[in-house]
Design a protein around this motif. Structure first.
Motif, mmCIF file in Angstrom:
data_model
loop_
_atom_site.group_PDB
_atom_site.id
_atom_site.type_symbol
_atom_site.label_atom_id
_atom_site.label_comp_id
_atom_site.label_asym_id
_atom_site.label_seq_id
_atom_site.Cartn_x
_atom_site.Cartn_y
_atom_site.Cartn_z
ATOM 1 N N THR A 1 0.815 -1.210 0.000
ATOM 2 C CA THR A 1 0.000 0.000 0.000
ATOM 3 C C THR A 1 0.850 1.262 0.000
ATOM 4 N N TYR A 2 1.895 1.265 0.833
ATOM 5 C CA TYR A 2 2.698 2.475 1.018
ATOM 6 C C TYR A 2 3.989 2.458 0.219
ATOM 7 N N THR B 1 9.297 9.849 11.884
ATOM 8 C CA THR B 1 9.493 9.908 10.435
ATOM 9 C C THR B 1 10.955 10.292 10.208
ATOM 10 N N ASP C 1 12.282 12.431 0.147
ATOM 11 C CA ASP C 1 10.995 11.739 0.294
ATOM 12 C C ASP C 1 11.164 10.236 0.512
ATOM 13 N N SER D 1 9.247 5.480 8.378
ATOM 14 C CA SER D 1 8.035 5.918 9.059
ATOM 15 C C SER D 1 7.642 4.861 10.078
ATOM 16 N N VAL E 1 9.694 4.902 2.550
ATOM 17 C CA VAL E 1 8.367 5.323 2.086
ATOM 18 C C VAL E 1 8.316 6.847 1.994
ATOM 19 N N PRO E 2 7.460 7.377 1.120
ATOM 20 C CA PRO E 2 7.291 8.833 1.022
ATOM 21 C C PRO E 2 6.214 9.351 1.974
ATOM 22 N N TYR E 3 5.662 8.471 2.816
ATOM 23 C CA TYR E 3 4.558 8.833 3.707
ATOM 24 C C TYR E 3 5.036 9.008 5.144
ATOM 25 N N HIS E 4 4.399 9.913 5.865
ATOM 26 C CA HIS E 4 4.683 10.067 7.286
ATOM 27 C C HIS E 4 4.028 8.931 8.066
ATOM 28 N N SER F 1 2.108 8.949 10.608
ATOM 29 C CA SER F 1 0.729 9.151 11.048
ATOM 30 C C SER F 1 -0.285 8.525 10.111
ATOM 31 N N VAL F 2 0.077 8.359 8.843
ATOM 32 C CA VAL F 2 -0.864 7.796 7.880
ATOM 33 C C VAL F 2 -0.411 6.442 7.332
ATOM 34 N N SER F 3 0.722 5.933 7.792
ATOM 35 C CA SER F 3 1.205 4.641 7.289
ATOM 36 C C SER F 3 1.399 3.651 8.439
#
Length: 589
Positions: free
Chosen positions: A270-271, A521, A534, A538, A560-563, A565-567
């Protein structure tokens, strides 16, 4: 005058004694003949004596020196010795579920000199075992008397092979008793359990870590063989029985492990992560309930396993932890008396640390008054730098060491690394500034989990571990050292609850439970010495119930490019919920 009185006449009638000896022939001639005879026989006698010595020497050599070797060779020509492999110990999870066990199987071998039709044998083996006839032909035609054809073959399959060869009229292929590892839960927990080699020894994971306990001692059987290479019925044989290995019970909960693996694989996809990490443990004992890193390892088929799948990278690899380390910074500051959870800091929009300008992820361009609670809730990097400066280099180094940062945890898993943490005279104000918010150091994620587990355990470190029982003997792990006071641990726990209820870890909440957690992160270094754009580690680490912690979970996605809090946060919530349920922890509301 009478002649009897004539001296002269008497003299003339008797020869002198010396003359009589010279004229006689019965004294010196026989002596000369004997001497001549001995001289003529000397060489033949010496030759005969030499032959006698050689004969005696050869006899002594054959009977005393070379005899045992010849006897052993003769024995080997009419006997065959096979290994009786010991049954490897079974591995159980904490609830008595069998994770790995040994089952009887067969190993197929041949005596190429007795193989009646190598091509026919190769064809049968290919049909029954897979592959092509050519795969087996070279073994069947070697110039020797023993060659393995296939190890660890199911008994039923081996019996079918032997029957098919017999039907085809092929001789010279035989089977031996053997053992192989069986995994009732399939691929689950592969990295933890580890690989067992063809010789029955552990190569990775706990199979390697506890090989001496699990392996047992092989036996052997020596049998009298006939000319065709088959055992003689009723013939003489010797047997030394094998000694089975010892069973062990480990701390894994197979249901939590299954959930962790499923969630981390789905999250990686997903991430778009390079890899994923999960650790779940009991913070009061250090017992690991689940652990995995991607790619996972399927022990039922290791033929195409990636190198990275063979080990638990939470133990063997190091990463910059990121903001989860702010938990340690806050605890060290409070425990050293440098500040309290409600001390006010004037936090600017940015601050200079060495050659770098540190800012916050929220893009704030104005100064704010923040307490450590607010710094943690917002995960302010600038605020963490100010907390670090308030602590000072000496106290901060001492605090990191007290939480085990930069030190091996002692986990019972092969290949643990200590990480890279600057210490001693080389530790500068710049090091302090970047480490305060989790950069500028690299540690395995098991260290981060252990440090935060000390907060959950009223300030005491534990040793993360898998082994609980060795046979029926309960394993005693050493008591941990104190990282901070119980009061400090309680205060930091309260701050971490705020992070879940009001801050960056809202997605880590679990219905019915109070959760204490912190997001992270962390930027990841590139080959040039800078940081990748990026590309973050995380992560989220937390425990529940917050006031009486039973489970700690650490989740991280690398690259991952996601923080977080959302991953990492939603994955943490799913795994924590399963773990609390399986551990029988009742909801608080």
């Amino acid at each position: 005058m009478s002649r009897n009185h004539d001296p002269q006449n008497r003299t003339s009638r008797r020869a002198p004694r010396g003359d009589r000896r010279l004229r006689g022939s019965s004294y010196e001639e026989p002596s000369r003949r004997r001497a001549s005879f001995l001289e003529r026989m000397r060489v033949p006698l010496l030759f005969v004596a030499a032959l006698a010595v050689l004969a005696v020497g050869k006899l002594l050599w054959l009977t005393v020196i070379d005899g045992p070797r010849l006897a052993a060779k003769a024995e080997a020509n009419r006997t065959n010795t096979v290994t009786l492999q010991a049954k490897r110990g079974t591995i159980y999870d904490r609830n008595g579920n069998v994770l790995a066990m040994s089952a009887e199987c067969r190993t197929l071998y041949c005596d190429p000199k007795q193989v009646s039709d190598a091509h026919a044998a190769a064809q049968v083996l290919a049909e029954q075992l897979g592959g092509t006839a050519q795969d087996y032909l070279s073994a069947l035609t070697q110039d020797t008397t023993f060659v393995y054809l296939k190890k660890k073959v199911d008994t039923s399959v081996a019996d079918e092979v032997v029957a098919a060869l017999s039907k085809a009229g092929v001789t010279g292929v035989y089977e031996l008793p053997d053992m192989k590892r069986v995994y009732p839960y399939g691929a689950v927990a592969g990295q933890i359990l580890g690989v067992v080699g063809a010789d029955g020894d552990g190569l990775t994971g706990l199979e390697l870590q506890y090989n001496d306990i699990l392996s047992g001692v092989d036996g052997e059987r020596t049998m009298e063989m006939g000319r065709d290479g088959t055992p003689i019925a009723g013939g003489a044989y010797r047997e030394t029985a094998s000694q089975d290995g010892t069973d062990i019970v480990i701390s894994l909960d197979i249901d939590v492990q299954e959930m962790a693996e499923r969630q981390i694989v789905e999250g990686q996809e997903t991430y778009k992560a390079e890899s994923g990490h999960v650790i779940a443990l009991d913070p009061s004992t250090g017992e690991i309930l689940a652990a995995c890193t991607t790619p996972l390892l399927d022990l039922t088929d290791t033929s195409e396993a990636a190198t990275e799948a063979l080990t638990l990278r939470s133990v063997t690899d190091s990463y910059e932890p990121g903001s989860v380390l702010k938990v340690v910074t806050t605890a060290v500051g409070i425990d050293s008396g440098s500040f309290t959870a409600e001390t006010s800091f004037d936090v600017p929009a940015s601050t200079q640390v060495g050659d770098d300008t540190v800012t916050d992820d929220d893009g704030r361009d104005y100064a704010m008054s923040m307490t450590p609670r607010e710094i943690m809730r917002r995960s302010s990097n600038v605020g963490a730098v100010l907390m670090g400066r308030a602590i000072g280099t000496d106290a901060y180094q001492k605090g990191l060491a007290s939480f085990g940062i930069g030190q091996a945890t002692g986990i019972d898993y092969p290949g643990e690394v200590s990480g890279l943490v600057t210490a001693g005279p080389s530790f500068t104000v710049t090091n302090l500034g970047v480490m305060a918010f989790g950069q500028g150091l690299a540690i395995p994620t098991i260290q981060t989990a252990r440090a935060v587990a000390a907060i959950a355990n009223k300030g005491v470190l534990t040793t993360p571990h898998f082994l609980i029982y060795k046979g029926t003997e309960k394993v005693q792990w050493p008591e941990g050292t104190r990282a901070c006071s119980p009061e400090t641990a309680a205060t930091v726990t309260d701050v971490m609850e705020t992070v879940v209820t009001e801050g960056t870890a809202k997605n880590a909440a679990v219905d019915g439970y109070d959760v204490a957690a912190k997001t992270g992160t962390g930027e990841q270094a590139d080959e040039s010495g800078g940081y990748k754009s990026d590309s973050f580690l995380s992560s989220l680490v937390g425990f529940a119930p917050a006031k009486d912690p039973q489970v700690l979970v650490y989740v991280a996605f690398n690259g991952v490019p996601y923080h977080a809090s959302v991953s990492a946060a939603p994955v943490f919530s799913a795994i924590m919920g399963e773990a609390l349920l399986d551990m029988g922890v009742s909801p608080e509301s």
